[in-house]
Structures are given as C-alpha cells and as structure tokens.
Design a protein around this motif. Structure first.
Motif, mmCIF file in Angstrom:
data_model
loop_
_atom_site.group_PDB
_atom_site.id
_atom_site.type_symbol
_atom_site.label_atom_id
_atom_site.label_comp_id
_atom_site.label_asym_id
_atom_site.label_seq_id
_atom_site.Cartn_x
_atom_site.Cartn_y
_atom_site.Cartn_z
ATOM 1 N N ASN A 71 30.872 -4.803 -25.344
ATOM 2 C CA ASN A 71 31.166 -3.369 -24.780
ATOM 3 C C ASN A 71 29.953 -2.897 -23.812
ATOM 4 O O ASN A 71 29.450 -1.877 -23.805
ATOM 5 N N VAL A 72 29.477 -3.958 -22.951
ATOM 6 C CA VAL A 72 28.296 -3.671 -21.970
ATOM 7 C C VAL A 72 28.887 -3.165 -20.710
ATOM 8 O O VAL A 72 29.838 -3.910 -20.397
ATOM 9 N N PHE A 73 28.204 -2.453 -20.021
ATOM 10 C CA PHE A 73 28.631 -2.121 -18.560
ATOM 11 C C PHE A 73 27.547 -2.465 -17.827
ATOM 12 O O PHE A 73 26.301 -2.058 -18.003
ATOM 13 N N ILE A 74 27.742 -3.172 -16.651
ATOM 14 C CA ILE A 74 26.523 -3.535 -15.871
ATOM 15 C C ILE A 74 26.993 -3.008 -14.343
ATOM 16 O O ILE A 74 28.115 -3.528 -13.845
ATOM 17 N N GLY A 75 26.449 -2.071 -13.789
ATOM 18 C CA GLY A 75 26.850 -1.515 -12.509
ATOM 19 C C GLY A 75 26.492 -2.359 -11.393
ATOM 20 O O GLY A 75 26.270 -3.407 -11.470
ATOM 21 N N PRO A 76 27.029 -1.983 -10.396
ATOM 22 C CA PRO A 76 27.132 -2.343 -8.911
ATOM 23 C C PRO A 76 25.554 -2.792 -8.549
ATOM 24 O O PRO A 76 24.811 -2.127 -8.992
ATOM 25 N N ASN A 77 25.470 -4.149 -8.289
ATOM 26 C CA ASN A 77 24.133 -4.814 -7.697
ATOM 27 C C ASN A 77 23.091 -4.721 -8.547
ATOM 28 O O ASN A 77 21.888 -4.626 -8.075
ATOM 29 N N GLY A 107 22.628 1.070 -15.072
ATOM 30 C CA GLY A 107 23.138 1.778 -13.919
ATOM 31 C C GLY A 107 22.880 0.851 -12.494
ATOM 32 O O GLY A 107 22.237 -0.074 -12.526
ATOM 33 N N ALA A 108 23.568 1.211 -11.505
ATOM 34 C CA ALA A 108 23.526 0.418 -10.220
ATOM 35 C C ALA A 108 22.077 0.437 -9.844
ATOM 36 O O ALA A 108 21.247 1.081 -9.698
ATOM 37 N N ASN A 109 22.082 -0.812 -9.200
ATOM 38 C CA ASN A 109 20.683 -1.425 -8.590
ATOM 39 C C ASN A 109 19.498 -1.276 -9.412
ATOM 40 O O ASN A 109 18.300 -1.465 -8.889
ATOM 41 N N ALA A 110 19.680 -1.265 -10.937
ATOM 42 C CA ALA A 110 18.458 -1.531 -11.550
ATOM 43 C C ALA A 110 17.943 -3.114 -11.413
ATOM 44 O O ALA A 110 18.959 -4.057 -11.085
ATOM 45 N N THR A 111 16.750 -3.338 -11.825
ATOM 46 C CA THR A 111 16.273 -4.736 -11.776
ATOM 47 C C THR A 111 15.844 -5.096 -13.210
ATOM 48 O O THR A 111 14.888 -4.181 -13.946
ATOM 49 N N ILE A 112 16.263 -6.072 -13.707
ATOM 50 C CA ILE A 112 15.901 -6.514 -15.124
ATOM 51 C C ILE A 112 14.938 -7.755 -15.019
ATOM 52 O O ILE A 112 15.566 -8.934 -14.589
ATOM 53 N N LEU A 113 13.785 -7.716 -15.398
ATOM 54 C CA LEU A 113 12.944 -8.936 -15.500
ATOM 55 C C LEU A 113 13.369 -10.074 -16.527
ATOM 56 O O LEU A 113 14.031 -9.500 -17.499
ATOM 57 N N PRO A 114 12.699 -11.031 -16.220
ATOM 58 C CA PRO A 114 13.532 -12.092 -17.280
ATOM 59 C C PRO A 114 12.746 -11.822 -18.857
ATOM 60 O O PRO A 114 11.662 -11.415 -18.892
ATOM 61 N N GLY A 115 13.322 -12.380 -19.986
ATOM 62 C CA GLY A 115 12.810 -12.291 -21.228
ATOM 63 C C GLY A 115 12.826 -11.135 -21.966
ATOM 64 O O GLY A 115 12.349 -10.742 -22.911
ATOM 65 N N ILE A 116 13.880 -10.119 -21.205
ATOM 66 C CA ILE A 116 13.741 -8.782 -21.992
ATOM 67 C C ILE A 116 14.948 -8.640 -22.762
ATOM 68 O O ILE A 116 16.076 -9.413 -22.699
ATOM 69 N N ILE A 117 14.775 -7.677 -23.738
ATOM 70 C CA ILE A 117 16.229 -7.431 -24.641
ATOM 71 C C ILE A 117 16.069 -5.983 -24.426
ATOM 72 O O ILE A 117 15.512 -5.239 -24.633
#
Length: 152
Positions: A71-77, A107-117
């Motif tokens: 049930n996760v939403f991952i926005g564009p880009n 949300g759109a254009n977010a950046t997620i660094l590695p190792g994050i929960i």
C-alpha cells in the motif's frame, strides 16, 4: 497481470492484477506483488521487493537493496540511491538496504538516501531530501527558501 508490449520484463515473480506499462525494465530476480501499478519509464533491479497494492509513478528507478511494503505510493521522479559514495566501476560489497514501510507515500521528486527506513503511513513531501529515518505516521518535508533579488 498486464505487461505492455513495449516493456522489458524478465521477472516471473509478479503478482496477479499487476500492471506494468510501456518502457519499463524489470530485472529477472525482482519481486512485485499483487494489484500494483508500475507506470511508464520505471526501472526495477534484481534485489528489489515490492509488496501488494503499490503504485510507482513514471520516472522512478528502484535499485538493488530497496524494499517497498504494501500500500505504498511512490510519486513521479522520486530518486532512490543505494550507495553513499558512488564511483564508476567500484561497487560496495553489499548495497545499503532502504525500506519503505506499509502505507507510506513519497511525493514527486523526493530524494531518498540509502539505508533509510520510512515508517508506516509516513508522508514524504514533494521535493524533500530524506537523509535520516522517518518515524511512522509523520510528515517529513525539507523547506528551501528562495530569495528573490533584482539582478540590476
């Protein structure tokens, strides 16, 4: 299951009622759950697990080491990373694990660094840069103030 004829899908681990649209690339060992919508121009590498009822909008790359729960939403880009110190042709022994917990939205254009929960039902605002774990049921946003000045 529906796979658009212009998608390159090697994985056999795809749940029923999942749709994968044009110009997607899905590697052989990727796992995608049931009732997902993988929009156009998405890349999913081998060591990626996607749960049920997940929406991945266009322009997202899911690199090795990423786990997306139900049930996760991952926005564009949205941009995921899996290596804090990348170098050409030099790979870590193991990529950092990034987990997006049940019900979270990015949300759109977010950046997620590695190792994050990212915790359950968390909301990541568009354009955010996520540098640390996000607790469940919280809104995470990074504010950038833009100052307007005359160039004359």
């Amino acid at each position: 299951m529906y796979i658009h004829p212009l998608a390159d899908v090697k994985s056999k681990n795809i749940g029923k009622n999942t749709k994968i649209w044009q110009f997607c690339i899905v590697f052989e060992n990727a796992v995608i759950g049931e009732n997902c919508n993988i929009c156009a121009h998405v890349l999913i590498e081998n060591d990626v697990v996607i749960g049920d009822n997940v929406t991945v909008k266009s322009g997202v790359q899911l690199w090795d080491g990423i786990c997306i729960e139900d049930n996760v939403f991952i926005g564009p880009n949205v941009t995921f990373t899996n290596d804090l110190y990348p170098r050409s042709k030099k790979y870590p022994e193991k990529f950092l694990q990034t987990v997006v917990k049940k019900g979270a939205s990015i949300g759109a254009n977010a950046t997620i660094l590695p190792g994050i929960i990212i915790g359950e039902n968390a909301m990541i605002a568009a354009g955010s840069i996520v540098t640390k774990d996000v607790p469940s049921d919280t809104l995470y946003k990074t504010n950038i103030t833009v100052e307007t000045r005359s160039l004359i």
